[in-house]
Each structure stands twice: as C-alpha cells, then as structure tokens.
Design an enzyme around this catalytic site. Structure first.
Site, PDB file in Angstrom:
ATOM      1  N   GLU A   1      32.480  41.193  54.769  1.00  0.00           N
ATOM      2  CA  GLU A   1      31.686  41.250  53.542  1.00  0.00           C
ATOM      3  C   GLU A   1      30.910  40.160  53.089  1.00  0.00           C
ATOM      4  OE1 GLU A   1      32.879  43.204  49.341  1.00  0.00           O
ATOM      5  OE2 GLU A   1      32.780  44.570  51.118  1.00  0.00           O
TER       6      GLU A   1
ATOM      7  N   GLU B   1      50.674  56.197  48.977  1.00  0.00           N
ATOM      8  CA  GLU B   1      49.994  55.554  47.875  1.00  0.00           C
ATOM      9  C   GLU B   1      49.506  56.234  46.772  1.00  0.00           C
ATOM     10  OE1 GLU B   1      46.834  53.005  49.816  1.00  0.00           O
ATOM     11  OE2 GLU B   1      47.692  52.950  51.572  1.00  0.00           O
TER      12      GLU B   1
ATOM     13  N   SER C   1      46.501  55.789  52.747  1.00  0.00           N
ATOM     14  CA  SER C   1      46.283  56.646  51.530  1.00  0.00           C
ATOM     15  C   SER C   1      46.153  57.812  52.126  1.00  0.00           C
ATOM     16  CB  SER C   1      44.998  56.095  50.750  1.00  0.00           C
ATOM     17  OG  SER C   1      43.874  56.412  51.345  1.00  0.00           O
TER      18      SER C   1
ATOM     19  N   ILE D   1      45.722  55.792  58.511  1.00  0.00           N
ATOM     20  CA  ILE D   1      45.279  54.430  57.600  1.00  0.00           C
ATOM     21  C   ILE D   1      46.217  53.784  56.468  1.00  0.00           C
ATOM     22  CG2 ILE D   1      43.329  52.746  56.867  1.00  0.00           C
ATOM     23  CD1 ILE D   1      43.410  53.556  59.823  1.00  0.00           C
TER      24      ILE D   1
ATOM     25  N   HIS E   1      34.832  60.141  55.592  1.00  0.00           N
ATOM     26  CA  HIS E   1      33.887  60.305  54.510  1.00  0.00           C
ATOM     27  C   HIS E   1      33.222  61.445  54.415  1.00  0.00           C
ATOM     28  CE1 HIS E   1      34.996  55.799  54.421  1.00  0.00           C
ATOM     29  NE2 HIS E   1      34.959  56.045  52.991  1.00  0.00           N
TER      30      HIS E   1
ATOM     31  N   CYS F   1      39.492  55.787  58.396  1.00  0.00           N
ATOM     32  CA  CYS F   1      39.861  55.046  57.087  1.00  0.00           C
ATOM     33  C   CYS F   1      40.881  55.789  56.329  1.00  0.00           C
ATOM     34  CB  CYS F   1      38.606  55.035  56.301  1.00  0.00           C
ATOM     35  SG  CYS F   1      38.671  53.595  54.931  1.00  0.00           S
TER      36      CYS F   1
ATOM     37  N   GLU G   1      37.075  51.263  61.673  1.00  0.00           N
ATOM     38  CA  GLU G   1      36.127  52.475  61.569  1.00  0.00           C
ATOM     39  C   GLU G   1      35.262  52.459  62.690  1.00  0.00           C
ATOM     40  OE1 GLU G   1      32.290  53.979  61.578  1.00  0.00           O
ATOM     41  OE2 GLU G   1      32.490  51.688  61.133  1.00  0.00           O
TER      42      GLU G   1
END
Length: 758
Positions: free
Chosen positions: A606, A485, A434, A432, A696, A728, A667
């Site tokens: 969001e 990143e 990073s 994704i 995560h 992610c 996701e």
C-alpha cells in the site's frame, strides 16, 4: 488568495450512506429513499464547504460505490455480461461492483484494486473489444445542477482520460491505442455539455501522472488533451494531480493549455524544486496542494507559509488546496467525545482541514503572516512537547542488528520439517482468518464497550461462538481451522487497542471500498506490548479440536499502513516498534502450543512509492525486514503464514518471497488468478494459497467453478506447494453464504485429491 477542496468524504459523518446502501441491497429500502439519502449528503457536504469560504467546491466526488466505476458507467464501459442481466441502471451498477447471483443470471464482480498508495479500493474498468466509449450518463451534470439549484457553484470533477486508460483492464485483443479517438470524443462531449450549462471550472483528476512516466505516456497525454482543450470556450479546465510530483512530465503538462494545474506539495517531494527550476506559466493558476488529505495531524502553518512564499516568487496566481481528496480522512472531530482535549488539538479531520484552509487564507492574506492570531496559535501548538515517549522501546529499536531479522534454518529445511510435523493432505484447506460477524457478534461487543455486560459475559459469548464455529469447520472438513476473530472489531484497531502508544476514536470512519468503512487508530507515541493479546482465545479454540488451528495476528506493516501514523519519527522506526510488539505475541502463541501462526500483511504494497526508483530506499528496505523481525525467532516446526490482498504484486514478488514466510495466501479471484503466472515466472519458493473465490461478493461459488480454478492453478503451481482458501477474511459475509461456499471449496479440493495417484 483562493481555496480549493479536491474532494470530500461521501459515506456520511455517521455512515448514513453505508447503512442506506446496505439496506437497499437487502431490499429493505426503496431506490427513491437511497437516492434521497445521497442528495441530502451531497447538499450537506457542499454547504459545509461554502460556510467555510471554500472558493472551489467540488461536485461529482460523491459515489454510491466508487468514482472509477462511476466514470466507467459514464463512458459506457460496461461489459456485456452485466448488460445481459437486464437490470436497471442502478442495479446493473451494483452488479458490476458486487457481482450478481439470482434469477437473471450469475456473474462475478469487476476486479478491485488499491487506489494508488491508499487503503481505498477502486473497481477496475474492463474494456472489451466491442466496447464503444461514448458519453452515456448524466451523473456529473445532474450533481452540478443540484448544487446550482441551492446557490452553490461547483467545479465538477471527473477521472481524467489518461488515468482512466492506465487503470483499465483490456480483456480482448484490442489495446489502449484502439480506444483513444473514442475517449477523446467522449471527453470533448463532457466539456461541451458543461459549456452549455454555464459551468465555470471543471476538474480532471490525473493521479497516474505522478507515477513512472515514459515517452509513450507523454505522447498519450498530448494526444488526449490537446484536442480536448481546443474545444473549450469560457469553461476553464483544471488538471488535478496528487499522491506525488510530476518530475517525469512537468514540462509537457505545463505546456498544455490548461487554465489551472494542481500539484501535491505534501507527497510531491520535488514539486517545489520543479517550479523553482523550470518556472510556472503566468497564464495558469497553480492549485497548491498543501493540506494533507491522508493524515489527521494539524497543518504546520510555518511550513506552509514558507512554501507558499517561495511559490509566490515564481507563480502569479495561487490557490490553496488540499493535497488530495479528503476521502481518506474522517469527517469531523465534532463527533469525538472521548478524545481528550490535550489530544484533539493536534488533529484535523475533513471539516477541520477545510477550516485550516480558511485560516491559511487569512494568514497568507496578511502583510505579515507571522503576526496573525491563527499563525501564533498554530506555532504555539507545534512548539509544545507531546507525551508518549518510551525510552526502552527506542533503545531496543536503535540496537537491532542484522541477525535479528534472519530465521534459521532456511526455508527448504523448514518445509520438510513442517510437512512431517503437520501431516496435512495434499491441497490443504483453510480460511484466511475471520468468520461471519453476525448482528449478535456485533451486539455482544457493543454491549461490552458500553458497560451493559461484564467482561465474563462478553468472553463467554465469544467462546460459545468459537466452539460453534470450530464444530462447523470440522463438519465442513477444513484441514486447518481458525477461531473466527469474534472478539475483533477490525484487524488493525483490535491490536491497537491492546498495544501501548495508540489512540482511538468513536466515529472517525473512513471508506475502504463500497459500504466497507474502517476506523483507523492513531499512532500517538512509542509502541509496546504490555500483555498477551490473542493467546487465550487461540488456546481455547485449539483445545476444542485435534486439527491444527492458526493463531491470527496482524503484521507490523499493515498495522502501520492502516493507522494514522506519527509525523515526528520515521515510518521505519515506527514499523520496527510494532514488529517487536507483535514478535512478543508470536512467541507467546508458540509457547502455548499454537504451531501455525498467520501474520497478515494485507497492506504490504500500500505505501510502496509510486515511482520504482524510490521503492527500496523509501520503503522495501525497512518494510520487508519489519515482517522478518516478527517471526525470526520461532522454531523450525512452527509454520508462519501471511496474507495479502487487492494489490499488484508482480513487480515486488521477489521481495514478498524474501519475507521468508512458510505459506502466503493471496487475493486472486477478482483478478482472474493472474498472480499464479507471476508466481511461476519468479520461481516463487514459498507455499501459496491463491484465493479461489471472491468473498466481497454475496454469490456462492459452485464446486465445479472452484475445481476449475484449482486445475488452472495447478498448471503453474506444484501440487505440494498449493493451499486451498478463499481470497480474504469472511467477516463481512453471512453464515448462509459462508458455509455452503466453504463446503464447495472442500468438495472441490477433495475431487482433485481423488485424482492424484497415491
């Protein structure tokens, strides 16, 4: 005039809980020390509110991870796979939150989703057919007694049964209705227990009531609360709503025998009119949600006084309140030493908002509120002109026309051109964006910010990490690489630091989920880009490999939604300003040979209004064009990617397709790949990469696990449309987890390629 705070931040002003929890999870801290940290924070939070004269201080707003997860554990809603691990209560709790991989088993974490229209993520409770809802925990009672012990009477807060059921996943054959009698009894037991403790008020949080409410929902609210409330004695019950108004169920809610009802007058556009039109029961207290719990600008006392005066004509008992929990704003301005006084005077973090409640209490208790010193000072602040205007930016935004938002040629033609240009294998693999932010990476950035190393030293370190990870990615066998990143602290803050119009803080941390905290930038003025932001690092990384490398950008809607926005211009105009700035970066990347560019819109959903009737007029009609504006001028053989995570996309999937990206990654791992069915049903045209493993969680997915996920996806998504990626970015994971996980991802893709006829 009394005051109330719905909830208070919990990670600590300097993230004490975050660090204690992470150390506990790494076995660097004992359980007792972790619990001690939690107790100290709770006591400090209660005392802060007490010293500011808050009349209704909340308890049970604290959590080691998430309040929805706390409620699930309290109600015995623990899936059997976690019980089988044989862990103690706290470790079982963290297994549900983060997953578990060890000698006792291997289980994934519960699904995680956005909490309504915020950037906070909650853990989705999971109800199995065998689940027996019952009062099984003691946390709310324990914390109430902790506060009582130091002389503070609190109103314990618990997620209400309606919201809990609406946000729960039912994983078996049983449905919501099959658990109603049990959940009523569990909440009755909660009420009775607090009665025994001598509690004066209890707060049930029901934000789900501000969403679209239908007849079945109204009947459910009645069915849940009527028997619950019939059992209470002296205990008073507050129904607390937030994030909107009760336009669909105001009469039904106010007819129930609550002692208090909390309404939102910040986001609840119709709350005032509902009361003026339908009245408010004389026997109830109205908790007036008037201090914004989601943004950091000072309260405008003139506006507040006007609203409260109007309410006083219809309501006899008023309590001033925050509009929602203060969980969504930073702790205090006291730890901000670099913000100029000229800026700070406009802001109110959690502690300052409590002070505002105290001042408003004084103002509104005066015979003439406009004569009080607090009111006069506030009026003076809002009458001043703020700096930060850019007439050039304003002019460009005002002259945008329809063709500025359209990319040529159409998707189908671009797709063919790009297949030929990049010549990628079937099931192309990528990440994704990073890559692990190790201690050394963070220290390098910290040293540079503190002036301990030069820009050249800082840059050299980042280039060494880029070179290291380009080599690792090539060795793993990924098809499209990223630079990692390593220069970025946060996907939004980094861009804000490199654009004009933003302000930044030192310690304005806000919890995003669990131990993950973010430090949102503040949009102070008009936004523009004065220099390239990502070009040098991206070009350097591309020079190290013959494989395609993605330029990594954050999209305008996500930058807006994950910042504290201005309140003096529209969100639409602010989004378009950011779009123009990011568009300039996209064109610079393209001009410098970066032909795959990812523009992340993780936060697209969001700020979607909670009621469907408001979606287009208040949000989608400018949010989707804001993304299209960013990439509308690139060449046909430049491939535009975007990424979205931890939200419900089913109902806006057509709008997402209309973003006109070339590849979208979602996701999907924590939601059991449910997005795949949605994509098939909608006839989604864009190429997609549903995330095949959950980043995560610290667990490493096996090759077979990823392969099975891909096989499941391929029953719904055409082979030529599918990309393979995690769900992610990998910045929060360690190298010892990331490398084997990616190796397994590539191996799984390769196994499937071998089965495809040439």
């Amino acid at each position: 005039m009394e005051t109330s705070v719905i909830g208070y931040p919990r990670v600590g002003a300097l993230r004490e809980l975050k660090f204690a929890t992470e150390n506990y999870l790494k076995n660097h801290l004992t359980k007792e020390r972790l619990q001690s940290t939690g107790l100290k924070l709770r006591e400090a939070h209660w005392k802060t509110q007490q010293s500011n004269g808050v009349d209704f201080i909340t308890s049970n707003d604290f959590s080691f991870y998430d309040n929805m997860l706390d409620t699930a554990v309290l109600l015995n809603v623990v899936p059997e796979r976690y019980r089988k691990l044989g862990l103690d209560i706290l470790d079982e709790y963290f297994a549900m939150a983060r997953g578990y991989q060890g000698e006792k088993g291997d289980v994934k974490a519960l699904a995680m989703k956005k909490w309504f229209n915020t950037n906070y993520h909650y853990m989705v409770p999971e109800m199995e057919d065998e689940t027996k809802i019952t009062l099984a925990g003691t946390k709310p009672f324990d914390e109430y007694l902790e506060a009582k012990k130091i002389g503070i009477e609190t109103k314990p807060s618990i997620i209400g049964p309606f919201t809990f059921l609406k946000l729960t996943k039912f994983s078996g054959q049983k449905e919501e209705r099959d658990f109603i009698s049990d959940i009523i009894q569990a909440y009755v037991d909660i009420i009775q227990k607090f009665e025994q403790l001598g509690t004066k008020w209890i707060q049930f949080e029901e934000p789900a009531l501000v969403m679209d409410i239908y007849e079945d929902d109204k009947k459910l609210v009645e069915k849940l609360y009527r028997p619950m409330l019939s059992t209470k004695g002296k205990l008073k019950v507050l129904l607390q709503t937030y994030f909107g108004d009760l336009r669909d169920c105001y009469r039904e809610v106010t007819d129930l025998p609550f002692d208090g009802i909390g309404l939102d007058f910040v986001e609840g556009n119709k709350s005032l009119n509902l009361i003026k039109k339908l009245g408010f029961p004389k026997d109830k207290k109205l908790f007036v949600g008037i201090v914004n719990g989601k943004n950091i600008w000072r309260n405008n006392y003139a506006t507040t006084v006007k609203i409260v005066k109007e309410l006083a004509e219809h309501c006899e008992k008023l309590v001033l309140s925050t509009a929602c929990s203060l969980l969504h704003v930073p702790y205090t301005l006291k730890n901000e030493n670099k913000l100029l006084k000229a800026h700070k005077k406009y802001f109110a973090f959690a502690d300052e908002k409590i002070t505002e409640l105290s001042q408003l209490k004084i103002v509104l208790s005066s015979k003439d509120p406009t004569l009080s010193d607090e009111y006069k000072k506030n009026i003076e602040l809002f009458s001043q002109k703020r700096a930060g205007q850019n007439s050039t930016v304003q002019s460009v935004v005002s002259t945008l026309h329809e063709q500025d938002f359209v990319r040529h040629p159409n998707f189908e033609k671009r797709e063919k051109i790009q297949k030929s240009t990049f010549d990628l294998p079937l099931l192309p693999t990528t990440t994704i964006g990073s890559l692990p932010q190790t201690t050394e990476v963070k220290e390098n950035r910290s040293k540079f910010k503190k002036g301990k190393i030069s820009f050249e030293q800082y840059t050299q370190f980042n280039k060494e990490k880029i070179a290291e990870w380009v080599s690792i990615q090539e060795k793993i066998g990924l098809d499209v690489l990223v630079h990692g990143e390593f220069e970025r602290n946060d996907m939004v803050e980094y861009f804000g630091e490199n654009l004009d119009g933003f302000l930044f803080t030192e310690n304005a941390w806000v919890q995003s989920y669990g131990t993950r905290c973010v430090k949102p930038p503040i949009i102070w003025g008009d936004i523009s880009r004065s220099k390239p932001i990502t070009v040098n690092y991206s070009v350097y990384a591309q020079s190290l490999t013959k494989k395609a490398l993605k330029g990594m950008l954050t999209g305008p809607v996500t930058i807006l939604n994950w910042s504290f926005p201005r309140e003096d211009i529209s969100l639409k105009d602010c989004a378009f300003q950011i779009s123009l700035a990011i568009k300039a970066e996209v064109l610079d990347l393209e001009a410098n040979g970066i032909r795959i560019i990812q523009i992340d819109e993780a936060a697209l959903r969001e700020k979607l209004p909670l009621r469907q009737s408001d979606w287009h007029s208040e949000y989608l009609d400018w949010a989707i064009p804001a993304f299209r504006l960013v990439h509308s001028s690139v060449k046909p053989d430049t491939q535009i990617h975007t990424h979205m995570c931890y939200s419900e996309f089913k109902d806006i999937i057509k709008n997402i397709d209309a973003m006109d990206a070339d590849v979208i990654t979602f996701e999907a791992a924590r939601s059991d790949l449910s997005i795949v069915d949605v994509l098939k049903e909608s006839g989604f045209k864009t190429e997609v990469g549903p995330g095949v493993y959950d980043i995560h969680s610290p667990r490493i997915p096996a090759v077979e696990e990823i392969k099975e996920a891909l096989e499941k996806i391929l029953t719904k998504i055409p082979l030529e449309k599918l990309w393979v990626n995690p769900d992610c970015g990998l910045k929060t994971r360690g190298e010892n987890e990331t490398i084997p996980s990616l190796e397994n991802l590539v191996a799984a893709a390769q196994k499937l390629r071998e089965r495809v006829p040439v």
